[in-house]
Write a protein that holds these residues in place. Structure first.
Motif, short mmCIF file in Angstrom:
data_model
loop_
_atom_site.label_atom_id
_atom_site.label_comp_id
_atom_site.label_asym_id
_atom_site.label_seq_id
_atom_site.Cartn_x
_atom_site.Cartn_y
_atom_site.Cartn_z
N MET A 1 0.81 -0.97 -0.07
CA MET A 1 -0.13 0.03 -0.05
C MET A 1 0.86 1.19 0.15
SD MET A 1 -3.32 0.74 2.53
CE MET A 1 -2.13 0.72 3.86
N LEU A 3 1.22 4.90 1.20
CA LEU A 3 0.80 5.90 2.16
C LEU A 3 1.01 7.31 1.83
CD1 LEU A 3 1.90 3.68 5.31
CD2 LEU A 3 -0.42 3.86 4.27
N HIS A 53 -4.21 2.97 -2.66
CA HIS A 53 -4.56 4.02 -1.64
C HIS A 53 -5.37 3.41 -0.55
CE1 HIS A 53 -8.60 5.15 -2.13
NE2 HIS A 53 -8.68 4.69 -3.13
N LEU A 54 -5.30 4.22 0.69
CA LEU A 54 -5.66 3.78 2.05
C LEU A 54 -7.46 4.10 1.80
CD1 LEU A 54 -5.84 2.98 4.94
CD2 LEU A 54 -5.02 5.29 5.34
N ILE A 59 -8.50 -0.49 7.67
CA ILE A 59 -7.06 -0.32 7.24
C ILE A 59 -6.37 0.45 8.32
CG2 ILE A 59 -5.20 -0.33 5.63
CD1 ILE A 59 -6.63 -3.01 5.61
N SER A 60 -6.88 1.67 8.30
CA SER A 60 -6.21 2.86 8.83
C SER A 60 -6.12 2.58 10.49
CB SER A 60 -6.94 4.19 8.69
OG SER A 60 -6.43 5.26 9.28
N PRO A 70 -0.48 6.42 9.55
CA PRO A 70 -1.17 6.39 8.24
C PRO A 70 -1.46 8.01 7.58
CG PRO A 70 -2.56 5.40 9.57
CD PRO A 70 -1.33 5.55 10.41
N ARG A 73 -7.37 9.45 5.49
CA ARG A 73 -8.03 8.16 4.66
C ARG A 73 -8.67 9.18 3.75
NH1 ARG A 73 -12.81 5.35 4.29
NH2 ARG A 73 -13.87 6.35 6.02
#
Length: 246
Positions: A1, A3, A53-54, A59-60, A70, A73
């Motif tokens: 991913m 960030l 991407h986030l 996930i965050s 992170p 979002r």
């Protein structure tokens, strides 16, 4: 991913649109992460994307729990609208692929209203079989669009972009899942307070409990197990000691 902050994502997209390296953007949420661990083709499609991407709040949260920092979002539907505003300002065409014909047409109309000057180079519903794929790819390429948004469910959208990336002729492509349904007004979006607290998944679950209930239970449970295993691993404990010593 990757960030990257939302502003940096937009800069990468603008650079691609201006003639730089084409950019395929995929969003990562908990369900997709769990599915990718079990589905090699989906994992390969994500690995090969230029930018992941986030997208999901889970996930965050997981990154923070593991000691990461992170960036803010930006949900896929919001990032898509940011990119459409950017396309409108530069005069680049946008192609929308996915959902039912009435839905994608309504989404195009609302995007035009929200981003004055936005040029919709073409639209196509997401209901096509494998034999029609060459015609779909050709229509996107011939439209001259610089931005492509694919509103098809996973893993179909990721595999479509992976397999036909070199033939689509676009500068920026992004999978946006069910965003067209929300943008069109056919499906409501969670209230702002739920968005801020990362509870959009709960709102969607309340709307479609039979379709999403087991999926959310399964993927969230497996994700929690993965986080716990990672937290209890010797590698994590060693890193934690180093951070605390610093």
């Amino acid at each position: 991913m990757d960030l990257l902050a939302p502003a940096d994502l937009l800069q990468r997209a603008q650079a691609a649109s201006d003639g730089g390296t084409p950019l395929r953007i995929e969003g990562l949420n908990v369900a997709k992460l769990i599915d990718a661990r079990a589905q090699a083709p989906l994992r390969a499609a994500l690995d090969e994307a230029e930018l992941v991407h986030l997208d999901g709040s889970g996930i965050s949260i997981g990154l923070r729990w593991m000691g990461g920092e992170p960036p803010p979002r930006r949900a896929g539907i919001d990032l898509m609208q940011d990119l459409c505003m950017q396309a409108a300002q530069s005069g680049e065409g946008v192609y929308l692929l996915g959902a039912r014909p009435a839905v994608v047409a309504a989404a195009a109309g609302r995007l035009r209203a929200a981003a004055p000057g936005l040029r919709i180079a073409g639209t196509r519903d997401g209901y096509f079989d494998e034999a029609e794929v060459p015609q779909v790819v050709a229509a996107i390429r011939d439209s001259g669009a610089r931005y492509l948004f694919v509103g098809i469910s996973s893993p179909k959208k990721e595999l479509f972009l992976q397999r036909h990336w070199s033939d689509l002729g676009v500068a920026v492509a992004m999978g946006v899942g069910g965003s067209f349904d929300v943008l069109s007004g056919m499906l409501p979006r969670a209230p702002l307070w739920m968005q801020r607290f990362g509870l959009e998944w709960l709102f969607r679950l309340a709307l479609e409990p039979r379709r999403l209930g087991w999926r959310y239970v399964r993927t969230n449970f497996l994700y929690l197990l993965l986080l716990l295993r990672a937290r209890l691993s010797p590698r994590y404990r060693a890193c934690a000691v180093v951070r605390n010593a610093a």
